[in-house]
Design a protein around this motif. Structure first.
Motif, PDB file in Angstrom:
ATOM      1  N   UNK A  87       2.066  -2.010 -13.017  1.00  0.00           N
ATOM      2  CA  UNK A  87       3.303  -1.540 -12.399  1.00  0.00           C
ATOM      3  C   UNK A  87       2.995  -1.038 -10.991  1.00  0.00           C
ATOM      4  N   UNK A  88       3.485  -1.761  -9.994  1.00  0.00           N
ATOM      5  CA  UNK A  88       3.200  -1.385  -8.610  1.00  0.00           C
ATOM      6  C   UNK A  88       3.856  -0.077  -8.209  1.00  0.00           C
ATOM      7  N   UNK A 117       0.838 -10.196  -6.351  1.00  0.00           N
ATOM      8  CA  UNK A 117       2.046  -9.395  -6.586  1.00  0.00           C
ATOM      9  C   UNK A 117       1.819  -7.942  -6.186  1.00  0.00           C
ATOM     10  N   UNK A 118       0.675  -7.403  -6.539  1.00  0.00           N
ATOM     11  CA  UNK A 118       0.390  -6.012  -6.197  1.00  0.00           C
ATOM     12  C   UNK A 118       0.310  -5.820  -4.686  1.00  0.00           C
ATOM     13  N   UNK A 119      -0.320  -6.777  -4.007  1.00  0.00           N
ATOM     14  CA  UNK A 119      -0.403  -6.668  -2.551  1.00  0.00           C
ATOM     15  C   UNK A 119       0.976  -6.748  -1.912  1.00  0.00           C
ATOM     16  N   UNK A 120       1.798  -7.662  -2.378  1.00  0.00           N
ATOM     17  CA  UNK A 120       3.146  -7.824  -1.830  1.00  0.00           C
ATOM     18  C   UNK A 120       3.968  -6.554  -1.982  1.00  0.00           C
ATOM     19  N   UNK A 121       3.661  -5.765  -3.003  1.00  0.00           N
ATOM     20  CA  UNK A 121       4.411  -4.541  -3.252  1.00  0.00           C
ATOM     21  C   UNK A 121       3.717  -3.310  -2.672  1.00  0.00           C
ATOM     22  N   UNK A 122       2.801  -3.539  -1.749  1.00  0.00           N
ATOM     23  CA  UNK A 122       2.228  -2.431  -0.998  1.00  0.00           C
ATOM     24  C   UNK A 122       1.049  -1.725  -1.619  1.00  0.00           C
TER      25      UNK A 122
END
Length: 202
Positions: free
Chosen positions: A61-62, A90-95
């Motif tokens: 969960x980001x 996905x984690x990178x895209x969400x900061x």
């Protein structure tokens, strides 16, 4: 609130590479440290430590994640690692900051996170050997054992202390001066001022 650091554990992960970083993350008590796996099955590290993941990559969960640590291991050289790529991207895209050491840098290259971003690896040519689509040669720093740029930390297999320092900096642990004293203590065996002369002599 992003107060959680995730550590990816898998069969044969290099347990020593992030050890210093993990100890400093836990020391202040402000961060939660959780182990994530490819599955919920126990895994055994390269050094023989048995670890039980608390959740899977799909469950990451980001919203509460500040950092995802990816240790080295032979898995990153094989196709099995592709299961992690979607979660990493996905984690990178969400900061979420990504911290990869040794062969784990290959995963970042496979999802295109090294192009246009200063980075390093264990040796020149390592990334291109395993990732044919790699186009980040111009951003590769062969003089650094660890590099942080744009929410991505990369490190050589020889740079555990430098990797730890970049993780500490990313989480804003300690003051800049204390971070430098920490680095000099573990890298150069220079006792920090807070040990005192008596303890340093011992």
């Amino acid at each position: 609130m992003r107060d959680t650091v995730y550590f990816l554990a898998f069969e044969g992960f290099a347990d020593w590479q992030a050890a210093l970083a993990l100890c400093e993350i836990r020391r202040p008590g402000d961060w939660q440290l959780r182990t994530v796996g490819f599955s919920m099955q126990p895994v055994v590290s390269m050094g023989g430590l048995r670890m039980l993941p608390e959740l899977t990559l799909e469950q990451l969960d980001a919203d509460d994640a500040a950092l995802l640590i990816l240790p080295g291991g032979h898995l990153w050289e094989r196709r099995q690692s592709e299961n992690a790529l979607a979660a990493i991207a996905r984690m990178h895209e969400q900061g979420v900051t990504l911290a990869a050491i040794d062969n784990a840098v290959l995963a970042l290259a496979r999802v295109g996170l090294l192009e246009g971003r200063r980075h390093t690896a264990s040796w020149p040519g390592q990334i291109a050997m395993h990732v044919p689509q790699y186009r980040g040669h111009g951003d590769y720093d062969d003089r650094a054992l660890a590099v942080a740029d744009g929410g991505v930390i990369t490190a050589s297999h020889l740079g555990s202390v430098e990797f730890g320092r970049e993780v500490i900096r990313a989480l804003d642990l300690y003051s800049p001066m204390d971070r430098e004293h920490w680095y000099r203590m573990f890298k150069l065996a220079v006792p920090p001022p807070w040990l005192g002369s008596g303890q340093a002599a011992a």
